[in-house]
Design an enzyme around this catalytic site. Structure first.
Site, mmCIF file in Angstrom:
data_model
loop_
_atom_site.group_PDB
_atom_site.id
_atom_site.type_symbol
_atom_site.label_atom_id
_atom_site.label_comp_id
_atom_site.label_asym_id
_atom_site.label_seq_id
_atom_site.Cartn_x
_atom_site.Cartn_y
_atom_site.Cartn_z
ATOM 1 N N HIS A 138 -16.766 -15.967 -30.220
ATOM 2 C CA HIS A 138 -17.243 -15.006 -30.025
ATOM 3 C C HIS A 138 -16.298 -14.206 -30.403
ATOM 4 C CE1 HIS A 138 -13.559 -16.284 -26.559
ATOM 5 N NE2 HIS A 138 -13.862 -14.109 -26.823
ATOM 6 N N CYS A 144 -7.155 -11.633 -22.694
ATOM 7 C CA CYS A 144 -7.759 -12.101 -24.030
ATOM 8 C C CYS A 144 -7.603 -10.942 -24.938
ATOM 9 C CB CYS A 144 -8.139 -13.228 -24.060
ATOM 10 S SG CYS A 144 -10.029 -13.104 -23.762
#
Length: 696
Positions: free
Chosen positions: A65, A202
């Site tokens: 992603h 993240c």
């Protein structure tokens, strides 16, 4: 969610043997629907994100992603691989692959939905249903939440989890209270479950953040522990209720980016790990927190090891941590170097080489005289430059110990200047300061003193220790070493200078703005703190070599455009300006797509340029600016010749290496439809297996 994924974005028979091939296959579906405008550019962004941290998860799941300017709207593509694809998960290859594409400026609602999917991936029943689904339409409906995820053996409807609401990622899910053992430590008394608060985050903030949250919450329920998670993701974050934090007996930080407002969790038993640890081993983390709380082992997270230390997977080697600490200092130092160095260089350019003898502008300044303005710029630049070593030391220490490391770091850096230890002294002072603070933080102290530790005790004690060491122990030996290095640079000539130029040129072009590039640049900038003929030659060679990679790619795409994809040819136009501006990162898109050909070629050209610049005796007082500071360069015509020579060598090697591949016929290439042409001329793009990102 139904808009984000449709049957056209599902491949239930995905055939790919590498993660690059899997991402390309799914991304091509996005391109066909107009969701992605530039296939190769988007894949480079995916590869860059993958280089930060593998996206494979336990249970056979891969979630490549990224955020990308090439994405027109948030999109999700799903592939069920016929054979496992290695995404770096500890338990082996992945067969369920989700490619998540978010625009660079995606709104919170869309990111929240994607984050909700990430939570669902922690549900075994959901993934079991995906492995059993028979058609792309059914898979799309299942992922979109339009169909309850049923197991292959037709589980009861009530056993299927309901789709999470769009706001799910923003708040922790409710935990079912389970009585704690009688011996439970603080936070688990009186029959209430032991409570843990957690923060997950993240780099992208789309997937791992919320998967770690879901994993911790599930593990907490299984262990009879109340786990409440604050997700600091792309969709923003909602602060945990202060009462919830106060009642918690421990805290888990599962993060790869700095935790925001970390001081809220002071005084708790703390476990600090990378985000993937929160996904892969939540039960261990919960057990570790409970053990620490039972022993009364609490700490102040705001003064614990910073994310610069803890980023990534636990178990990083000391060498990796040391590099991150040093790069932390260098990254904060560079703006001072750039501003101060350019002002000093402009002062010399306008006022001549004796401008350093001008009186202070506070005593003499004439508005209409160029010399006065030159003196003003020179003196401002000199003051900015005087912060170079203290800032370097302060932020190395900050990288190790967070804010408590700033005071002893800056003090140690200032002492390094006082004892003439220079740039090397700043490096040592920063490491000493950070190490001293970390050592102090390991000392157990009474609870009543914890509040004054970060603002009084730690700065006071650490400054005394660092000052003693720098003044009386290591300062003078480092100053002697610094003087020896300065004398060596001053005496560089002939073959020695050329060899140093080759080495610096290779380093500048190895990773195009990455750690090795930064080491070479920091070496050159450090010499400007005590400038002499040798250090000015080094600075010139480093900047010249750093301009070669983007200029070479620009030249190669101009001369032999048919060897490059359409996207690369467009990037080549911008690379002219980036290279001329000394922005080595302008070559990253080319290196990411074809590293085995591009990187060796650019290194060869950089070595040629570095060697020639040193051989010609070119000098430079400005630490940045590229060709725009040409008037400040000694021997400017020979300097340009060195850059041109390296650029031609690199471009020629790239053309030669790319030309060795078997190209597709020109006619076939021109016949490719526009959507496909966006991904590059048929057969001429870099092999997908070489899609490795180069760290910027």
């Amino acid at each position: 969610m139904s808009r984000m994924i449709t049957a056209d974005l599902v491949d239930l028979d995905l055939s790919a043997d590498t993660k690059e091939a899997a991402a390309r296959s799914l991304a091509e579906r996005m391109v066909a629907l107009g969701r992605v405008t530039d296939l190769d550019g988007f894949l480079a962004d995916v590869a860059a994100r993958e280089a930060q941290m593998p996206t494979g998860l336990d249970g056979g799941i891969g979630i490549p992603h990224c955020r990308s300017a090439r994405v027109t709207e948030p999109t999700l593509a799903f592939g069920r691989a016929t054979e496992g694809v290695d995404f770096g998960a500890p338990d082996g290859p992945a067969d369920l692959i989700f490619l998540i594409a978010a625009p660079a400026g995606a709104d919170d609602a869309h990111l929240t939905i994607l984050s909700s999917l990430a939570r669902h991936l922690m549900d075994e029943e959901f993934t079991r249903a995906l492995r059993a689904v028979a058609s792309p339409a059914e898979a799309a409906a299942l992922i979109a939440g339009e169909e309850a995820p049923a197991a292959p053996e037709a589980a009861e409807p009530e056993s299927a989890p309901a789709p999470a609401p769009e706001s799910a990622p923003e708040s922790a899910s409710e935990s079912v209270p389970v009585p704690a053992p009688e011996s439970e430590p603080e936070g688990g008394r009186g029959g209430a479950p032991f409570r843990i608060v957690a923060v997950t985050s993240c780099p992208t903030g789309i997937a791992h953040t919320y998967m770690a949250a879901e994993s911790l919450e599930n593990a907490g329920r299984a262990a009879g522990v109340d786990v409440v998670v604050e997700t600091q993701g792309s969709a923003g974050f909602t602060r945990l209720d202060p009462a919830v934090v106060a009642a918690a007996g421990g805290v888990i930080f599962a993060h790869d980016v700095p935790v925001r407002e970390k001081e809220r969790f002071a005084g708790k038993a703390t476990v600090d790990v990378g985000v993937k640890a929160g996904i892969n081993r939540p039960a261990e983390l919960i057990a570790e927190v409970r053990e620490k709380a039972a022993r009364g082992e609490v700490s102040a997270p705001a003064t614990a090891a910073t994310p610069v230390d803890k980023a990534g997977e636990p178990g990083e080697g000391y060498g990796t941590k040391l590099r991150k600490w040093l790069m932390s200092g260098v990254s904060y130092m560079v703006p001072f170097v750039a501003a101060g160095g350019l002002l000093i260089a402009l002062g010399f350019a306008i006022g001549g080489w004796d401008i350093d003898k001008a009186p202070s502008v506070t005593e003499h300044f004439a508005w209409g005289q160029a010399d006065s303005w030159a003196a003003l710029m020179f003196q401002i630049g000199g003051l900015a430059f005087s912060f170079l070593v203290p800032v370097l030391a302060g932020y190395i220490s900050y990288g190790m110990a967070d804010r408590p490391g700033l005071v002893p770091g800056f003090v140690g850096g200032a002492i390094a200047l006082t004892v003439n230890a220079g740039f090397l002294g700043g490096l040592v002072a920063g490491l000493l300061a950070g190490g001293t603070v970390l050592a102090i933080q390991r000392v157990r102290i009474p609870a009543v003193l914890r509040g004054i530790m970060p603002v009084v005790v730690i700065p006071l004690v650490s400054s005394i220790v660092v000052g003693f060491l720098m003044f009386l122990v290591v300062g003078k030996p480092i100053a002697s070493l610094q003087k020896a290095l300065t004398d060596w640079l001053s005496g560089l000539s002939g073959a020695n200078a050329v060899i140093l130029g080759v080495i610096l040129g290779l380093m500048m072009c190895f990773d195009l703005g990455g750690p090795v590039n930064k080491v070479a640049y920091a070496f050159a900038v450090g010499g400007l703190a005590n400038p002499n003929e040798g250090s000015l030659k080094v600075m010139a060679a480093v900047m010249a070599a750093g301009m070669v990679p983007p200029l070479a790619m620009a030249l190669a795409t101009t001369v032999r455009g048919r060897l490059f994809t359409r996207t690369e040819r467009e990037n080549g136009k911008a690379a002219w300006v980036l290279g001329a501006s000394f922005i080595s990162e302008g070559a990253i898109p080319f290196a990411a797509a074809d590293p085995l050909r591009v990187i060796p070629a650019t290194m060869a050209g950089g070595a040629v340029t570095g060697a020639l610049s040193m051989a010609f005796g070119c000098t430079l007082r400005a630490p940045h600016g590229g060709l725009f500071v040409l008037p400040l360069i000694g021997n400017p015509l020979l300097y340009l010749f060195a850059i041109v020579a390296g650029t031609v060598v690199s471009a020629g090697l790239v053309i030669l290496l790319k030309g060795m591949r078997k190209p597709a016929p020109e006619a076939a290439r021109e016949a490719v439809p526009e959507a496909a042409h966006e991904s590059g001329p048929g057969g001429e793009q870099a092999p997908s297996g070489t899609g490795v990102a180069v760290a910027a």
